[in-house]
Write a protein that holds these residues in place. Structure first.
Motif, mmCIF file in Angstrom:
data_model
loop_
_atom_site.group_PDB
_atom_site.id
_atom_site.type_symbol
_atom_site.label_atom_id
_atom_site.label_comp_id
_atom_site.label_asym_id
_atom_site.label_seq_id
_atom_site.Cartn_x
_atom_site.Cartn_y
_atom_site.Cartn_z
ATOM 1 N N TYR A 182 0.980 -0.944 0.138
ATOM 2 C CA TYR A 182 -0.121 0.306 -0.271
ATOM 3 C C TYR A 182 1.283 1.527 0.129
ATOM 4 O O TYR A 182 2.049 0.965 0.294
ATOM 5 N N GLU B 8 -12.501 -1.665 5.517
ATOM 6 C CA GLU B 8 -11.183 -2.020 6.318
ATOM 7 C C GLU B 8 -11.141 -3.722 5.620
ATOM 8 O O GLU B 8 -11.892 -3.972 5.714
ATOM 9 N N ASP C 293 -5.959 -9.430 2.997
ATOM 10 C CA ASP C 293 -5.911 -8.468 1.938
ATOM 11 C C ASP C 293 -4.891 -6.903 2.851
ATOM 12 O O ASP C 293 -4.820 -6.365 1.868
ATOM 13 N N LYS C 294 -4.185 -7.138 3.520
ATOM 14 C CA LYS C 294 -3.508 -6.044 4.495
ATOM 15 C C LYS C 294 -2.240 -5.690 3.863
ATOM 16 O O LYS C 294 -1.526 -7.343 3.027
ATOM 17 N N LYS D 231 -6.368 0.567 8.840
ATOM 18 C CA LYS D 231 -7.226 -0.104 8.412
ATOM 19 C C LYS D 231 -5.888 -1.410 7.258
ATOM 20 O O LYS D 231 -6.336 -1.939 7.747
ATOM 21 N N VAL D 232 -5.374 -0.873 6.974
ATOM 22 C CA VAL D 232 -4.362 -1.880 6.422
ATOM 23 C C VAL D 232 -3.157 -2.500 6.901
ATOM 24 O O VAL D 232 -2.642 -3.654 6.036
ATOM 25 N N ARG D 233 -2.477 -1.796 8.577
ATOM 26 C CA ARG D 233 -2.051 -2.394 8.891
ATOM 27 C C ARG D 233 -2.011 -3.709 9.132
ATOM 28 O O ARG D 233 -3.163 -3.806 9.873
ATOM 29 N N ARG D 234 -0.712 -4.691 9.471
ATOM 30 C CA ARG D 234 -1.050 -5.780 9.916
ATOM 31 C C ARG D 234 0.317 -6.072 10.861
ATOM 32 O O ARG D 234 1.271 -4.730 11.430
ATOM 33 N N SER E 144 3.482 -5.906 8.969
ATOM 34 C CA SER E 144 3.528 -5.146 8.223
ATOM 35 C C SER E 144 5.307 -4.434 8.081
ATOM 36 O O SER E 144 5.223 -3.429 9.546
#
Length: 219
Positions: free
Chosen positions: A29, A38, A43-44, A65-68, A71
């Motif tokens: 991203y 989210e 898909d993160k 929302k997009v971080r694990r 990440s």
């Protein structure tokens, strides 16, 4: 369409300057902003790249929302946002020559700044070149048409066209002609106060180099 697949690499425009790159089993991203729902865990982000600290590029809500937890996040040194987990701060000159390999993905940090506007002084932000699936993808960040673009080597260029804070359509078309990628995707337009016209950009690019594939995506 809001995405395109080039040589096995998926490029999805998330709006503004936000992109999701997918290839080689990795999800990258860049500047996620107003992404809506989210994504599912799978898909993160494996890697998250932030170009600078302005709210529509470094959005804490969208980053969450997009971080694990695993990440890897790359942010400019000037970015004041604190990150937990795996994060690395970079400046434009840090890894220009040799690049940085993260989870098998090579990333180069390149300059991004304004020449005649006060919004993005040199040192505030950066651009990135991501090597994914054998493809080099250049995300210019918020920038004018700067001299350093003459040295950019890329297959795909993601260029701002909205004017106001960045290049306008004409300047971005000149940048595209100098960089001469196989494909170029306009970004950073269509939001409040940023009225760039991607179709005009496409016409201008083809007037300078008809061989460049201009891909206009929907967010």
């Amino acid at each position: 369409m809001n995405g395109v697949k080039i040589e096995g690499v998926s490029i999805q425009w998330l709006g503004n300057s936000g992109f999701l790159l997918e290839g080689d089993g990795k999800k990258i991203y860049i500047d996620p902003y107003q992404i809506g729902e989210e994504p599912a865990f799978d898909d993160k982000a494996d890697i998250l790249l932030i170009t600078h600290e302005h709210f529509d590029h470094c959005s804490p809500e969208d980053i969450r929302k997009v971080r694990r937890s695993d990440s890897t996040t790359i942010v400019p040194e000037s970015c004041s946002l604190e990150f937990r987990g795996d994060a690395r701060r970079v400046a434009e000159g840090d890894i220009l020559a040799d690049g940085l390999e993260i989870k098998g993905v090579r990333i180069e940090v390149v300059p991004a700044y304004n020449l005649d506007k006060p919004n993005h002084p040199r040192g505030l932000g950066v651009g990135y070149i991501v090597e994914l699936g054998g493809l080099r993808i250049y995300h210019a960040g918020d920038t004018d048409f700067i001299p350093e673009m003459e040295t950019i080597s890329t297959d795909v260029a993601l260029l701002p066209v909205g004017g106001t804070y960045t290049m306008n359509e004409e300047e971005a078309a000149r940048a595209a002609a100098v960089i001469s990628p196989n494909s170029v995707i306009p970004m950073h337009y269509g939001s409040e106060g940023i009225e760039g016209d991607p179709e005009r950009f496409k016409t201008l690019v083809h007037s300078k180099n008809p061989d460049i594939n201009v891909i206009i995506l929907d967010s």
